[in-house]
Design a protein around this motif. Structure first.
Motif, mmCIF file in Angstrom:
data_model
loop_
_atom_site.group_PDB
_atom_site.id
_atom_site.type_symbol
_atom_site.label_atom_id
_atom_site.label_comp_id
_atom_site.label_asym_id
_atom_site.label_seq_id
_atom_site.Cartn_x
_atom_site.Cartn_y
_atom_site.Cartn_z
ATOM 1 N N PHE A 368 0.839 -1.211 0.000
ATOM 2 C CA PHE A 368 0.000 0.000 0.000
ATOM 3 C C PHE A 368 0.870 1.256 0.000
ATOM 4 C CE2 PHE A 368 -1.884 3.410 2.563
ATOM 5 C CZ PHE A 368 -3.025 3.682 1.832
ATOM 6 N N PHE A 369 1.851 1.304 0.890
ATOM 7 C CA PHE A 369 2.685 2.500 0.994
ATOM 8 C C PHE A 369 3.672 2.610 -0.166
ATOM 9 C CE2 PHE A 369 1.235 2.445 5.441
ATOM 10 C CZ PHE A 369 0.833 3.778 5.546
ATOM 11 N N LYS A 370 4.085 1.480 -0.726
ATOM 12 C CA LYS A 370 4.944 1.521 -1.913
ATOM 13 C C LYS A 370 4.201 2.157 -3.081
ATOM 14 C CE LYS A 370 8.424 0.324 -4.688
ATOM 15 N NZ LYS A 370 7.852 0.586 -6.016
ATOM 16 N N GLN A 371 2.940 1.790 -3.272
ATOM 17 C CA GLN A 371 2.143 2.395 -4.335
ATOM 18 C C GLN A 371 1.957 3.895 -4.103
ATOM 19 O OE1 GLN A 371 -1.345 -0.091 -4.103
ATOM 20 N NE2 GLN A 371 -0.536 -1.618 -5.535
ATOM 21 N N LEU A 372 1.779 4.272 -2.840
ATOM 22 C CA LEU A 372 1.640 5.682 -2.507
ATOM 23 C C LEU A 372 2.949 6.424 -2.773
ATOM 24 C CD1 LEU A 372 -0.411 7.688 -1.473
ATOM 25 C CD2 LEU A 372 0.146 6.991 0.868
ATOM 26 N N ASP A 373 4.065 5.803 -2.421
ATOM 27 C CA ASP A 373 5.373 6.407 -2.702
ATOM 28 C C ASP A 373 5.586 6.578 -4.203
ATOM 29 O OD1 ASP A 373 6.109 6.654 -0.064
ATOM 30 O OD2 ASP A 373 7.290 4.808 -0.004
ATOM 31 N N ASP A 374 5.157 5.597 -4.980
ATOM 32 C CA ASP A 374 5.306 5.690 -6.435
ATOM 33 C C ASP A 374 4.481 6.847 -6.988
ATOM 34 O OD1 ASP A 374 6.995 3.536 -6.415
ATOM 35 O OD2 ASP A 374 5.485 2.080 -7.064
ATOM 36 N N THR A 375 3.286 7.051 -6.441
ATOM 37 C CA THR A 375 2.449 8.176 -6.868
ATOM 38 C C THR A 375 3.112 9.502 -6.537
ATOM 39 O OG1 THR A 375 0.434 6.868 -6.554
ATOM 40 C CG2 THR A 375 0.180 9.256 -6.618
ATOM 41 N N ILE A 376 3.649 9.612 -5.322
ATOM 42 C CA ILE A 376 4.343 10.829 -4.920
ATOM 43 C C ILE A 376 5.552 11.072 -5.822
ATOM 44 C CG2 ILE A 376 5.709 11.902 -3.068
ATOM 45 C CD1 ILE A 376 3.860 10.402 -1.075
ATOM 46 N N ALA A 377 6.309 10.019 -6.089
ATOM 47 C CA ALA A 377 7.495 10.148 -6.945
ATOM 48 C C ALA A 377 7.111 10.587 -8.357
ATOM 49 C CB ALA A 377 8.258 8.820 -6.994
ATOM 50 N N HIS A 378 5.960 10.077 -8.847
ATOM 51 C CA HIS A 378 5.474 10.469 -10.177
ATOM 52 C C HIS A 378 5.180 11.968 -10.219
ATOM 53 C CE1 HIS A 378 3.207 10.373 -13.919
ATOM 54 N NE2 HIS A 378 2.202 10.955 -13.299
ATOM 55 N N HIS A 379 4.479 12.475 -9.213
ATOM 56 C CA HIS A 379 4.170 13.906 -9.172
ATOM 57 C C HIS A 379 5.437 14.740 -8.976
ATOM 58 C CE1 HIS A 379 -0.050 13.248 -9.446
ATOM 59 N NE2 HIS A 379 -0.187 12.697 -8.246
ATOM 60 N N GLN A 380 6.370 14.231 -8.176
ATOM 61 C CA GLN A 380 7.637 14.948 -7.994
ATOM 62 C C GLN A 380 8.412 15.022 -9.306
ATOM 63 O OE1 GLN A 380 9.188 12.567 -4.749
ATOM 64 N NE2 GLN A 380 8.884 14.223 -3.271
ATOM 65 N N LYS A 381 8.392 13.937 -10.048
ATOM 66 C CA LYS A 381 9.091 13.924 -11.338
ATOM 67 C C LYS A 381 8.443 14.905 -12.305
ATOM 68 C CE LYS A 381 12.124 12.380 -14.273
ATOM 69 N NZ LYS A 381 13.555 12.727 -14.121
ATOM 70 N N ASN A 382 7.110 14.925 -12.338
ATOM 71 C CA ASN A 382 6.412 15.889 -13.189
ATOM 72 C C ASN A 382 6.770 17.314 -12.791
ATOM 73 O OD1 ASN A 382 5.137 13.974 -14.736
ATOM 74 N ND2 ASN A 382 3.205 14.062 -13.620
ATOM 75 N N HIS A 383 6.800 17.559 -11.492
ATOM 76 C CA HIS A 383 7.138 18.887 -10.994
ATOM 77 C C HIS A 383 8.541 19.282 -11.451
ATOM 78 C CE1 HIS A 383 8.478 21.719 -7.716
ATOM 79 N NE2 HIS A 383 7.370 22.293 -8.123
ATOM 80 N N GLU A 384 9.496 18.387 -11.323
ATOM 81 C CA GLU A 384 10.867 18.664 -11.742
ATOM 82 C C GLU A 384 10.950 18.862 -13.255
ATOM 83 O OE1 GLU A 384 13.083 15.368 -10.274
ATOM 84 O OE2 GLU A 384 12.841 15.939 -8.166
ATOM 85 N N GLN A 387 9.665 22.271 -14.141
ATOM 86 C CA GLN A 387 10.643 23.276 -13.738
ATOM 87 C C GLN A 387 11.792 23.356 -14.743
ATOM 88 O OE1 GLN A 387 11.417 21.925 -9.651
ATOM 89 N NE2 GLN A 387 10.628 23.891 -8.918
ATOM 90 N N GLN A 388 12.245 22.183 -15.203
ATOM 91 C CA GLN A 388 13.308 22.161 -16.206
ATOM 92 C C GLN A 388 12.823 22.744 -17.531
ATOM 93 O OE1 GLN A 388 16.598 21.396 -15.808
ATOM 94 N NE2 GLN A 388 16.020 21.322 -13.647
ATOM 95 N N LEU A 389 11.574 22.453 -17.888
ATOM 96 C CA LEU A 389 10.995 23.022 -19.110
ATOM 97 C C LEU A 389 10.953 24.538 -19.020
ATOM 98 C CD1 LEU A 389 9.502 22.782 -21.825
ATOM 99 C CD2 LEU A 389 7.367 22.549 -20.510
#
Length: 399
Positions: A368-384, A387-389
Protein backbone atom coordinates in the motif's frame (compact mmCIF):
# COMPACT_ATOMS: atom_id res chain seq x y z
CA UNK A 1 19.33 35.59 -37.44
CA UNK A 2 19.33 38.92 -35.62
CA UNK A 3 20.59 38.89 -32.05
CA UNK A 4 17.39 40.77 -31.11
CA UNK A 5 15.08 37.85 -31.95
CA UNK A 6 14.48 34.95 -29.50
CA UNK A 7 15.02 31.34 -30.54
CA UNK A 8 11.40 30.37 -29.78
CA UNK A 9 8.52 32.68 -30.66
CA UNK A 10 4.73 32.62 -30.95
CA UNK A 11 3.29 32.53 -34.47
CA UNK A 12 2.37 35.87 -35.98
CA UNK A 13 5.27 37.84 -34.52
CA UNK A 14 8.31 38.64 -36.63
CA UNK A 15 9.58 42.13 -35.80
CA UNK A 16 12.92 42.57 -34.07
CA UNK A 17 12.88 43.26 -30.37
CA UNK A 18 14.05 46.67 -29.19
CA UNK A 19 17.03 47.13 -26.88
CA UNK A 20 16.99 49.80 -24.19
CA UNK A 21 17.46 50.14 -20.41
CA UNK A 22 14.76 49.73 -17.76
CA UNK A 23 15.07 53.36 -16.64
CA UNK A 24 13.78 54.41 -20.08
CA UNK A 25 10.64 52.29 -19.67
CA UNK A 26 9.49 52.50 -16.05
CA UNK A 27 9.87 54.66 -12.98
CA UNK A 28 12.23 52.97 -10.49
CA UNK A 29 12.33 54.02 -6.83
CA UNK A 30 12.09 52.72 -3.27
CA UNK A 31 9.90 53.34 -0.22
CA UNK A 32 9.91 55.75 2.70
CA UNK A 33 11.68 54.59 5.84
CA UNK A 34 9.80 52.35 8.29
CA UNK A 35 11.48 51.68 11.63
CA UNK A 36 11.37 48.23 13.19
CA UNK A 37 9.49 49.54 16.24
CA UNK A 38 6.66 50.46 13.84
CA UNK A 39 6.15 46.85 12.77
CA UNK A 40 2.90 45.26 13.95
CA UNK A 41 1.34 41.79 14.19
CA UNK A 42 -1.58 42.82 12.00
CA UNK A 43 -2.59 45.57 9.64
CA UNK A 44 -1.14 46.34 6.19
CA UNK A 45 1.39 43.71 4.98
CA UNK A 46 4.97 45.01 5.09
CA UNK A 47 7.36 43.20 2.75
CA UNK A 48 11.07 42.67 3.30
CA UNK A 49 13.46 40.92 0.92
CA UNK A 50 12.91 37.69 2.89
CA UNK A 51 9.17 37.90 2.11
CA UNK A 52 9.78 38.28 -1.63
CA UNK A 53 12.27 35.40 -1.64
CA UNK A 54 9.86 33.19 0.33
CA UNK A 55 7.04 33.96 -2.11
CA UNK A 56 9.31 33.13 -5.03
CA UNK A 57 10.48 29.88 -3.41
CA UNK A 58 6.91 28.98 -2.35
CA UNK A 59 7.95 28.84 1.29
CA UNK A 60 6.50 30.30 4.47
CA UNK A 61 7.97 33.40 6.08
CA UNK A 62 6.56 34.92 9.28
CA UNK A 63 4.80 38.09 8.08
CA UNK A 64 5.00 41.56 9.59
CA UNK A 65 2.64 44.50 9.20
CA UNK A 66 2.34 48.23 9.70
CA UNK A 67 -0.69 50.19 10.84
CA UNK A 68 -3.15 51.49 8.26
CA UNK A 69 -2.58 55.08 9.41
CA UNK A 70 1.19 54.77 8.88
CA UNK A 71 0.57 53.17 5.48
CA UNK A 72 -1.67 56.06 4.44
CA UNK A 73 0.86 58.67 5.58
CA UNK A 74 3.78 56.97 3.84
CA UNK A 75 1.82 56.38 0.66
CA UNK A 76 1.17 60.11 0.37
CA UNK A 77 4.95 60.56 0.12
CA UNK A 78 5.96 57.61 -2.03
CA UNK A 79 2.72 56.59 -3.75
CA UNK A 80 0.76 53.33 -3.68
CA UNK A 81 1.66 50.16 -5.51
CA UNK A 82 -0.70 49.04 -8.26
CA UNK A 83 -1.41 45.88 -10.23
CA UNK A 84 1.49 45.21 -12.60
CA UNK A 85 4.13 46.85 -10.39
CA UNK A 86 7.21 44.83 -9.50
CA UNK A 87 9.27 44.61 -6.31
CA UNK A 88 12.83 43.32 -6.79
CA UNK A 89 15.21 42.35 -4.00
CA UNK A 90 18.15 44.74 -3.70
CA UNK A 91 20.11 43.10 -0.88
CA UNK A 92 21.19 39.57 0.05
CA UNK A 93 19.73 37.27 -2.59
CA UNK A 94 19.45 39.96 -5.24
CA UNK A 95 17.25 40.42 -8.29
CA UNK A 96 14.33 38.23 -7.16
CA UNK A 97 11.01 39.71 -8.37
CA UNK A 98 7.53 39.87 -6.88
CA UNK A 99 4.60 40.88 -9.10
CA UNK A 100 1.70 42.89 -7.66
CA UNK A 101 -1.42 41.05 -8.84
CA UNK A 102 -4.18 42.65 -6.75
CA UNK A 103 -5.14 46.04 -5.34
CA UNK A 104 -4.73 45.06 -1.68
CA UNK A 105 -2.64 47.57 0.34
CA UNK A 106 1.04 46.64 0.62
CA UNK A 107 4.14 48.49 1.73
CA UNK A 108 7.79 47.48 1.71
CA UNK A 109 11.19 48.04 3.29
CA UNK A 110 13.37 50.73 1.75
CA UNK A 111 16.81 49.61 0.43
CA UNK A 112 15.77 45.95 0.78
CA UNK A 113 13.44 46.20 -2.22
CA UNK A 114 13.35 48.24 -5.43
CA UNK A 115 10.02 49.37 -6.88
CA UNK A 116 9.53 49.08 -10.65
CA UNK A 117 6.37 51.02 -11.47
CA UNK A 118 4.06 49.59 -14.14
CA UNK A 119 3.67 51.41 -17.45
CA UNK A 120 1.90 51.05 -20.79
CA UNK A 121 5.21 50.21 -22.44
CA UNK A 122 6.03 47.00 -20.60
CA UNK A 123 3.81 44.19 -19.33
CA UNK A 124 4.35 43.41 -15.63
CA UNK A 125 4.31 39.65 -16.09
CA UNK A 126 6.78 39.89 -18.96
CA UNK A 127 9.05 41.99 -16.75
CA UNK A 128 8.71 39.45 -13.91
CA UNK A 129 9.88 36.62 -16.17
CA UNK A 130 12.58 38.82 -17.66
CA UNK A 131 14.05 39.09 -14.16
CA UNK A 132 14.08 35.30 -13.66
CA UNK A 133 15.50 34.55 -17.12
CA UNK A 134 19.05 33.14 -17.12
CA UNK A 135 20.32 36.08 -19.18
CA UNK A 136 19.18 38.64 -16.61
CA UNK A 137 20.30 36.57 -13.64
CA UNK A 138 23.79 36.42 -15.15
CA UNK A 139 23.81 40.16 -15.84
CA UNK A 140 22.73 41.13 -12.32
CA UNK A 141 25.29 38.76 -10.84
CA UNK A 142 28.01 40.40 -12.95
CA UNK A 143 27.32 43.99 -11.82
CA UNK A 144 26.57 43.63 -8.12
CA UNK A 145 29.18 44.21 -5.47
CA UNK A 146 30.32 41.02 -3.75
CA UNK A 147 31.38 41.55 -0.15
CA UNK A 148 29.63 40.85 3.11
CA UNK A 149 26.38 41.29 1.19
CA UNK A 150 25.52 41.88 -2.47
CA UNK A 151 23.48 44.90 -3.51
CA UNK A 152 21.33 45.74 -6.52
CA UNK A 153 20.66 49.48 -6.39
CA UNK A 154 18.09 51.82 -7.92
CA UNK A 155 20.72 53.22 -10.29
CA UNK A 156 21.76 49.73 -11.34
CA UNK A 157 18.09 48.92 -11.89
CA UNK A 158 17.69 51.98 -14.13
CA UNK A 159 20.76 51.00 -16.17
CA UNK A 160 19.79 47.34 -16.50
CA UNK A 161 19.55 46.50 -20.23
CA UNK A 162 16.43 44.90 -21.63
CA UNK A 163 15.41 43.72 -25.08
CA UNK A 164 11.67 43.44 -25.57
CA UNK A 165 8.94 43.15 -28.24
CA UNK A 166 5.72 45.14 -28.56
CA UNK A 167 3.19 44.87 -25.73
CA UNK A 168 0.99 42.30 -27.51
CA UNK A 169 3.86 39.82 -27.74
CA UNK A 170 4.93 40.68 -24.18
CA UNK A 171 1.43 39.80 -22.96
CA UNK A 172 1.51 36.51 -24.88
CA UNK A 173 4.80 35.57 -23.26
CA UNK A 174 3.67 36.70 -19.82
CA UNK A 175 0.42 34.71 -20.06
CA UNK A 176 2.27 31.62 -21.26
CA UNK A 177 4.62 31.62 -18.28
CA UNK A 178 1.71 32.30 -15.92
CA UNK A 179 0.03 29.12 -17.18
CA UNK A 180 3.30 27.23 -16.83
CA UNK A 181 3.76 28.55 -13.27
CA UNK A 182 0.21 27.46 -12.44
CA UNK A 183 0.96 23.96 -13.74
CA UNK A 184 4.15 23.79 -11.68
CA UNK A 185 2.24 24.98 -8.60
CA UNK A 186 -0.45 22.33 -9.21
CA UNK A 187 2.15 19.57 -9.40
CA UNK A 188 3.71 20.81 -6.18
CA UNK A 189 0.27 20.86 -4.55
CA UNK A 190 -0.34 17.26 -5.65
CA UNK A 191 2.98 16.22 -4.11
CA UNK A 192 2.16 17.95 -0.83
CA UNK A 193 -1.38 16.53 -0.72
CA UNK A 194 -0.12 12.98 -1.26
CA UNK A 195 2.63 13.49 1.32
CA UNK A 196 0.07 14.68 3.88
CA UNK A 197 -2.20 11.76 3.05
CA UNK A 198 0.68 9.35 3.53
CA UNK A 199 1.61 10.93 6.84
CA UNK A 200 -1.99 10.57 8.03
CA UNK A 201 -2.11 6.92 6.98
CA UNK A 202 1.21 6.20 8.70
CA UNK A 203 -0.50 7.36 11.87
CA UNK A 204 -3.66 5.35 11.35
CA UNK A 205 -2.21 2.10 9.97
CA UNK A 206 0.38 1.67 12.73
CA UNK A 207 -0.41 1.26 16.43
CA UNK A 208 -0.20 4.40 18.53
CA UNK A 209 1.83 4.64 21.73
CA UNK A 210 0.84 1.98 24.30
CA UNK A 211 -1.44 0.28 21.74
CA UNK A 212 -1.03 -3.05 19.92
CA UNK A 213 -3.45 -2.67 17.01
CA UNK A 214 -3.81 0.14 14.43
CA UNK A 215 -6.93 2.25 13.95
CA UNK A 216 -7.15 1.36 10.24
CA UNK A 217 -6.54 -2.21 9.08
CA UNK A 218 -7.02 -4.30 5.95
CA UNK A 219 -9.95 -6.75 6.04
CA UNK A 220 -9.18 -10.19 7.35
CA UNK A 221 -6.50 -9.26 9.87
CA UNK A 222 -7.05 -9.35 13.62
CA UNK A 223 -5.01 -9.71 16.78
CA UNK A 224 -2.23 -7.75 18.46
CA UNK A 225 0.99 -6.82 16.72
CA UNK A 226 4.09 -8.42 18.27
CA UNK A 227 7.17 -6.75 19.75
CA UNK A 228 10.38 -7.51 17.86
CA UNK A 229 13.84 -5.99 17.93
CA UNK A 230 15.11 -4.63 14.63
CA UNK A 231 17.88 -7.24 14.48
CA UNK A 232 15.28 -10.05 14.85
CA UNK A 233 13.46 -9.02 11.69
CA UNK A 234 16.29 -7.66 9.53
CA UNK A 235 20.01 -7.91 8.84
CA UNK A 236 21.98 -4.79 9.87
CA UNK A 237 25.38 -3.79 8.49
CA UNK A 238 27.04 -0.80 10.17
CA UNK A 239 29.08 1.34 7.79
CA UNK A 240 32.84 1.77 7.86
CA UNK A 241 34.35 4.67 5.94
CA UNK A 242 37.08 3.93 3.40
CA UNK A 243 40.35 5.81 3.57
CA UNK A 244 39.71 9.37 2.40
CA UNK A 245 42.60 9.10 -0.05
CA UNK A 246 40.56 6.56 -1.97
CA UNK A 247 37.62 8.91 -2.67
CA UNK A 248 37.15 9.69 -6.37
CA UNK A 249 34.71 11.31 -8.77
CA UNK A 250 34.93 8.42 -11.22
CA UNK A 251 31.52 6.75 -11.78
CA UNK A 252 33.31 3.53 -12.71
CA UNK A 253 34.47 3.11 -9.10
CA UNK A 254 32.32 2.04 -6.12
CA UNK A 255 29.47 4.35 -5.03
CA UNK A 256 30.03 5.59 -1.47
CA UNK A 257 27.10 6.43 0.81
CA UNK A 258 28.01 8.47 3.89
CA UNK A 259 24.83 10.14 5.07
CA UNK A 260 21.66 12.04 4.18
CA UNK A 261 23.51 14.09 1.54
CA UNK A 262 23.66 10.92 -0.55
CA UNK A 263 19.88 10.41 -0.48
CA UNK A 264 17.05 12.30 -2.15
CA UNK A 265 13.33 11.53 -2.04
CA UNK A 266 13.98 8.17 -0.40
CA UNK A 267 16.57 6.94 -2.93
CA UNK A 268 20.36 6.83 -2.96
CA UNK A 269 21.84 9.41 -5.33
CA UNK A 270 25.47 8.76 -6.37
CA UNK A 271 27.66 11.68 -5.28
CA UNK A 272 31.06 10.29 -4.22
CA UNK A 273 32.96 7.20 -5.35
CA UNK A 274 35.76 5.15 -3.78
CA UNK A 275 38.27 2.56 -4.91
CA UNK A 276 38.22 0.83 -1.50
CA UNK A 277 35.53 -1.64 -0.42
CA UNK A 278 34.72 -1.72 3.30
CA UNK A 279 31.12 -2.62 4.21
CA UNK A 280 28.59 -2.95 1.39
CA UNK A 281 24.86 -2.93 0.60
CA UNK A 282 22.98 -4.29 -2.41
CA UNK A 283 20.12 -2.98 -4.58
CA UNK A 284 16.88 -2.96 -2.59
CA UNK A 285 18.62 -2.59 0.78
CA UNK A 286 17.58 0.20 3.14
CA UNK A 287 20.19 2.87 3.91
CA UNK A 288 19.78 4.55 7.31
CA UNK A 289 21.77 7.55 8.54
CA UNK A 290 23.16 6.86 12.02
CA UNK A 291 24.90 10.20 12.50
CA UNK A 292 23.37 13.66 12.47
CA UNK A 293 20.69 13.74 11.41
CA UNK A 294 19.82 10.27 12.68
CA UNK A 295 16.95 8.47 10.96
CA UNK A 296 17.15 9.70 7.37
CA UNK A 297 16.32 6.65 5.29
CA UNK A 298 16.36 5.64 1.64
CA UNK A 299 16.59 2.63 -0.64
CA UNK A 300 19.57 1.94 -2.85
CA UNK A 301 19.24 0.93 -6.49
CA UNK A 302 22.98 0.23 -6.64
CA UNK A 303 25.71 -1.86 -5.07
CA UNK A 304 27.20 0.66 -2.62
CA UNK A 305 29.98 1.01 -0.07
CA UNK A 306 28.62 2.03 3.34
CA UNK A 307 30.45 4.88 5.06
CA UNK A 308 30.62 5.37 8.80
CA UNK A 309 27.58 7.65 8.82
CA UNK A 310 25.10 5.03 7.63
CA UNK A 311 23.88 1.48 8.18
CA UNK A 312 22.62 -0.92 5.56
CA UNK A 313 19.47 -2.87 6.45
CA UNK A 314 18.15 -5.88 4.57
CA UNK A 315 14.42 -5.75 5.20
CA UNK A 316 11.03 -5.52 3.52
CA UNK A 317 8.86 -2.53 2.61
CA UNK A 318 6.98 -2.74 5.89
CA UNK A 319 10.19 -2.25 7.88
CA UNK A 320 11.18 0.60 5.56
CA UNK A 321 7.87 2.38 6.22
CA UNK A 322 8.19 1.68 9.95
CA UNK A 323 11.63 3.29 10.12
CA UNK A 324 10.46 6.16 7.92
CA UNK A 325 7.54 6.70 10.29
CA UNK A 326 9.99 6.96 13.19
CA UNK A 327 11.72 9.82 11.37
CA UNK A 328 8.50 11.62 10.42
CA UNK A 329 7.21 11.63 13.98
CA UNK A 330 10.48 12.34 15.78
CA UNK A 331 10.87 8.93 17.38
CA UNK A 332 14.65 8.77 16.85
CA UNK A 333 15.41 11.66 19.19
CA UNK A 334 15.18 9.71 22.43
CA UNK A 335 17.45 6.99 21.00
CA UNK A 336 20.24 9.18 19.61
CA UNK A 337 23.02 10.65 21.72
CA UNK A 338 26.08 12.81 21.16
CA UNK A 339 27.56 16.02 22.48
CA UNK A 340 28.62 17.50 19.12
CA UNK A 341 25.98 15.83 16.97
CA UNK A 342 23.40 13.11 17.34
CA UNK A 343 24.33 9.52 16.58
CA UNK A 344 23.11 6.01 17.33
CA UNK A 345 25.42 3.08 17.99
CA UNK A 346 25.20 -0.47 16.70
CA UNK A 347 23.74 -2.03 19.82
CA UNK A 348 21.04 0.60 20.24
CA UNK A 349 20.07 0.29 16.59
CA UNK A 350 19.86 -3.50 16.73
CA UNK A 351 17.78 -3.43 19.93
CA UNK A 352 15.15 -0.93 18.75
CA UNK A 353 11.77 -2.48 19.56
CA UNK A 354 9.19 -2.42 16.78
CA UNK A 355 5.60 -3.61 16.63
CA UNK A 356 5.00 -5.94 13.70
CA UNK A 357 2.04 -7.95 12.40
CA UNK A 358 2.14 -11.23 10.45
CA UNK A 359 4.24 -11.38 7.28
CA UNK A 360 1.08 -11.40 5.18
CA UNK A 361 -0.18 -8.19 6.80
CA UNK A 362 3.30 -6.67 6.55
CA UNK A 363 3.23 -7.36 2.82
CA UNK A 364 -0.20 -5.72 2.45
CA UNK A 365 0.87 -2.61 4.35
CA UNK A 366 4.22 -2.39 2.55
CA UNK A 367 2.56 -2.71 -0.86
CA UNK A 368 0.00 0.00 0.00
CA UNK A 369 2.68 2.50 0.99
CA UNK A 370 4.94 1.52 -1.91
CA UNK A 371 2.14 2.39 -4.33
CA UNK A 372 1.64 5.68 -2.51
CA UNK A 373 5.37 6.41 -2.70
CA UNK A 374 5.31 5.69 -6.43
CA UNK A 375 2.45 8.18 -6.87
CA UNK A 376 4.34 10.83 -4.92
CA UNK A 377 7.50 10.15 -6.95
CA UNK A 378 5.47 10.47 -10.18
CA UNK A 379 4.17 13.91 -9.17
CA UNK A 380 7.64 14.95 -7.99
CA UNK A 381 9.09 13.92 -11.34
CA UNK A 382 6.41 15.89 -13.19
CA UNK A 383 7.14 18.89 -10.99
CA UNK A 384 10.87 18.66 -11.74
CA UNK A 385 10.22 18.19 -15.48
CA UNK A 386 8.02 21.30 -15.65
CA UNK A 387 10.64 23.28 -13.74
CA UNK A 388 13.31 22.16 -16.21
CA UNK A 389 11.00 23.02 -19.11
CA UNK A 390 10.47 26.51 -17.71
CA UNK A 391 14.21 27.00 -17.26
CA UNK A 392 14.84 26.00 -20.88
CA UNK A 393 12.05 28.20 -22.22
CA UNK A 394 13.20 31.22 -20.22
CA UNK A 395 16.55 30.81 -21.96
CA UNK A 396 15.03 30.50 -25.43
CA UNK A 397 12.05 32.90 -25.29
CA UNK A 398 13.98 35.94 -24.05
CA UNK A 399 16.83 37.81 -25.73
Amino acid sequence: MSKNVPKIRFEGFSREWNSTILGELVNISSASRVHKNEWRNEGVPFFRSSDVISKYMKKFNTPVFISDSLYQNLSKKSGKMEIGDLLVTGGGTIGIPYLIENAEPLYFKDADLIWFKSSDIIDGRFLFNYFVSPQTRRYISSITHIGTISHYTIEQGKNTPITLPDTEEQQKIGSFFKQLDDTIALQQQLVEQQQQYKKAMLQKMFPQKDERVPKVRFDGFIGDWAEKTLVEISKIIMGQSPNGKNYTDNPEDYILVQGNADMKNGRVVPRIWTTQITKTASPGDLILSVRAPVGEIGITDYDVVLGRGVAGIKANQFIYQTLLRMKLFGLWKKLSTGSTFDSINSNDLKNIILLVPSLEEQHKIGTFFKQLDDTIAHHQKNHENYQQLKKALLQRMFV
